[in-house]
Scaffold this active site. Structure first.
Site, mmCIF file in Angstrom:
data_model
loop_
_atom_site.group_PDB
_atom_site.id
_atom_site.type_symbol
_atom_site.label_atom_id
_atom_site.label_comp_id
_atom_site.label_asym_id
_atom_site.label_seq_id
_atom_site.Cartn_x
_atom_site.Cartn_y
_atom_site.Cartn_z
ATOM 1 C CE LYS A 49 58.628 73.560 29.062
ATOM 2 N NZ LYS A 49 59.147 72.347 29.702
ATOM 3 C CE LYS A 83 77.938 52.823 48.697
ATOM 4 N NZ LYS A 83 77.871 51.873 49.795
ATOM 5 C CE LYS A 134 57.184 75.052 33.923
ATOM 6 N NZ LYS A 134 57.005 74.267 35.134
ATOM 7 C CG PHE A 153 50.612 67.312 33.106
ATOM 8 C CD1 PHE A 153 50.237 66.643 31.953
ATOM 9 C CD2 PHE A 153 49.824 67.152 34.244
ATOM 10 C CE1 PHE A 153 49.114 65.844 31.920
ATOM 11 C CE2 PHE A 153 48.689 66.357 34.237
ATOM 12 C CZ PHE A 153 48.335 65.700 33.065
ATOM 13 C CG ASP A 184 63.822 70.667 34.605
ATOM 14 O OD1 ASP A 184 63.376 70.427 33.473
ATOM 15 O OD2 ASP A 184 63.121 71.105 35.538
ATOM 16 C CG ASN A 230 60.207 63.443 39.783
ATOM 17 O OD1 ASN A 230 59.267 62.659 39.740
ATOM 18 N ND2 ASN A 230 60.887 63.793 38.685
HETATM 19 O O1 PMT Z 1 52.912 60.605 38.342
HETATM 20 P P1 PMT Z 1 51.954 61.023 39.449
HETATM 21 O O2 PMT Z 1 52.432 60.574 40.798
HETATM 22 O O3 PMT Z 1 50.536 60.614 39.171
HETATM 23 O O4 PMT Z 1 51.977 62.605 39.539
HETATM 24 C C1 PMT Z 1 51.439 63.385 38.500
HETATM 25 C C2 PMT Z 1 52.358 64.564 38.158
HETATM 26 C C3 PMT Z 1 52.446 65.532 39.329
HETATM 27 C C4 PMT Z 1 53.762 64.072 37.804
HETATM 28 C C5 PMT Z 1 51.703 65.262 36.906
HETATM 29 O O5 PMT Z 1 50.429 65.713 37.248
HETATM 30 C C6 PMT Z 1 52.552 66.427 36.424
HETATM 31 O O6 PMT Z 1 52.411 67.565 36.857
HETATM 32 N N1 PMT Z 1 53.483 66.153 35.461
HETATM 33 C C7 PMT Z 1 54.484 67.115 34.976
HETATM 34 C C8 PMT Z 1 55.621 67.209 35.941
HETATM 35 C C9 PMT Z 1 56.709 68.156 35.490
HETATM 36 O O7 PMT Z 1 57.800 67.732 35.241
HETATM 37 O O8 PMT Z 1 56.337 69.397 35.331
HETATM 38 P P2 PMT Z 1 57.318 70.609 34.848
HETATM 39 O O9 PMT Z 1 56.523 71.816 35.141
HETATM 40 O O10 PMT Z 1 58.659 70.464 35.470
HETATM 41 O O11 PMT Z 1 57.463 70.355 33.297
HETATM 42 C C10 PMT Z 1 56.608 70.971 32.360
HETATM 43 C C11 PMT Z 1 56.360 70.052 31.187
HETATM 44 O O12 PMT Z 1 57.585 69.876 30.452
HETATM 45 C C12 PMT Z 1 55.876 68.664 31.544
HETATM 46 O O13 PMT Z 1 54.890 68.283 30.607
HETATM 47 C C13 PMT Z 1 57.121 67.800 31.420
HETATM 48 O O14 PMT Z 1 56.797 66.464 31.025
HETATM 49 C C14 PMT Z 1 57.895 68.521 30.323
HETATM 50 N N2 PMT Z 1 59.365 68.409 30.423
HETATM 51 C C15 PMT Z 1 60.008 68.912 31.503
HETATM 52 C C16 PMT Z 1 61.380 68.861 31.557
HETATM 53 C C17 PMT Z 1 62.096 68.261 30.495
HETATM 54 N N3 PMT Z 1 63.421 68.174 30.524
HETATM 55 N N4 PMT Z 1 61.437 67.756 29.455
HETATM 56 C C18 PMT Z 1 60.080 67.816 29.392
HETATM 57 O O15 PMT Z 1 59.477 67.352 28.421
#
Ligand code: PMT
Length: 399
Positions: free
Chosen positions: A340, A287, A336, A322, A277, A208
């Protein structure tokens, strides 16, 4: 913000000296009391009167000025400082301090102070890369002096390279962080940042747009507030922050292993990483060949949800997640937060201009487990990091 704080702003002789005037303006606007000390060569680039007018204080230039000694001698300047900030700092000035030379008012003040000292070097890129210079900076860093790295760009001498003074706002942010409280002293903060990469074959991956800027800003802010910081970073183009224990990972599973390996040590965990995810069920050893195929299907399987698992066993730890959303921001963030088992979630609508991936700013809302929602305007990721830490620190158990 800096009310009651005394900053000595040292200005040395470089073309970037004019930027120090804007920096001074930002310091004054934030409420700091600023005394400017200029080297002789700095006065060739900008007149002391500019700084005197902006600071409302006399500018100090001479080590043995009878009047200045009577009013505010150099030792007294060094004593009353909360921060000595040198911007721009030339290679000459840094070389002198690294080698114990105190032959003018600025070098004497730096050597005599017990306050934090922050250098913002600016010079020709070849000088910056010169091993003699790098050795001087490394020596000072080992001794506890602080540095803000110069940035890339076109230099006054016509060269392209690293050596430019960062924007005054950036220098101001670093100064502000150093002047900030030590409220995380004795605490361990675990931060995740950046994307993960899920390999399809040796040359392709799913990922991403995360640049890591948000997570790195949080890690640096926590370090500046006295915390021991462990940063677990996916692949990004950022330098490892000094004074932060950084663990580099590539995939979500590697991030999972790294986080679980150190989570026990943390008082506060902040998960800013954009973790994939899903990963391909099968990773090709070679490849993948397109042959004559017009379409192709890659089967995906779920990666571990690191944050959800941390939520299951968080104990007395404070857990901040986040939420990167493209629709129904609050609804999804609330889900979330609850699912979580988080104490706080930082919600950002990543479709909004000035928010989310890659840029230098973000627009966030903090949602806490007690149902509170706080909305912030667009601000730099460094500013978001500071406010986030203010809120998260308030959630930490006493003691
Ligand atoms: O890195 P930058 O370019 O500065 O951009 C910042 C950002 C957009 C990445 C940041 O502000 C942000 O939003 N980070 C979380 C991105 C994300 O994966 O969000 P989510 O809504 O998909 O996940 C929710 C939370 O679960 C997040 O804290 C993530 O770290 C966590 N997660 C998600 C999936 C997974 N398999 N394991 C996790 O721990």
């Amino acid at each position: 913000m800096l009310q009651g704080q005394c900053v000595i702003l040292g200005v040395t002789g470089g073309i970037a000296a004019y930027k120090a005037a804007e920096l001074l303006r930002l310091l004054i606007k934030a409420g700091a009391e600023v005394h400017v000390v200029m080297t002789r060569s700095a006065q060739e680039f900008i007149a002391p009167l500019t700084f005197q007018t902006l600071s409302g204080n006399p500018v100090h230039t001479e080590l043995f000025s009878l009047i200045q000694e009577q009013e505010i001698g150099h030792i007294s300047l060094a004593d009353r400082a909360d921060l000595v900030l040198i911007a721009p700092a030339t290679a000459n000035l840094i070389g002198k301090v690294a080698n114990g030379i105190a032959d003018d008012l600025l070098t004497t003040t730096i050597m005599a102070t017990r306050a934090k000292v922050l250098f913002a070097p600016a010079m020709n890129s070849n000088m910056w890369e010169n091993p003699v210079y790098q050795e001087n900076q490394a020596k000072l860093e080992d001794l506890g002096y602080h540095f803000i790295e110069p940035v890339y760009g076109e230099l006054a001498c016509g060269w392209q390279g690293q050596g430019k003074l960062p924007d005054p706002q950036e220098v101001f942010n670093s100064a502000q962080s150093l002047l900030g409280s030590n409220d995380l002293a004795g605490k361990t903060v675990l931060v995740t940042a950046g994307p993960t990469r899920e390999e399809i074959d040796p040359v392709r991956f799913l990922s991403n747009y995360s640049s890591g800027k948000m997570g790195y800003a949080i890690a640096c802010a926590a370090r500046n507030r006295g915390a021991r910081v462990i940063l677990i970073s996916g692949p990004v183009n950022l330098c490892e922050p000094k004074g932060v224990e950084t663990i580099q990972v590539i995939s979500a599973r590697e991030m999972y292993e790294a986080v679980m390996g150190v989570a026990e040590q943390a008082d506060l965990i902040i998960k800013a990483a954009a973790v994939a995810d899903f990963r391909p069920v099968v990773r090709g050893d070679q490849k993948l060949k397109k042959a004559s195929a017009v379409t192709m299907t890659v089967d995906l399987q779920r990666n571990p949800d690191i944050l959800a698992e941390l939520g299951q066993k968080k104990g007395s730890r404070i857990l901040v997640g986040f939420a990167a959303e493209t629709e129904e921001l609050l609804k999804h963030a609330r889900e979330k937060l609850a699912n979580k088992n988080l104490d706080m979630i930082v919600a950002n609508d990543v479709t909004q201009e000035g928010a989310g991936f890659d840029g230098d700013t973000n627009i966030v809302r903090f949602l806490t487990a007690d149902g509170n929602v706080e909305e912030l305007p667009q601000m730099t990721k460094e500013e978001v990091a500071e406010i986030l830490l203010d809120r998260a620190t308030a959630l930490l158990p006493e003691g």
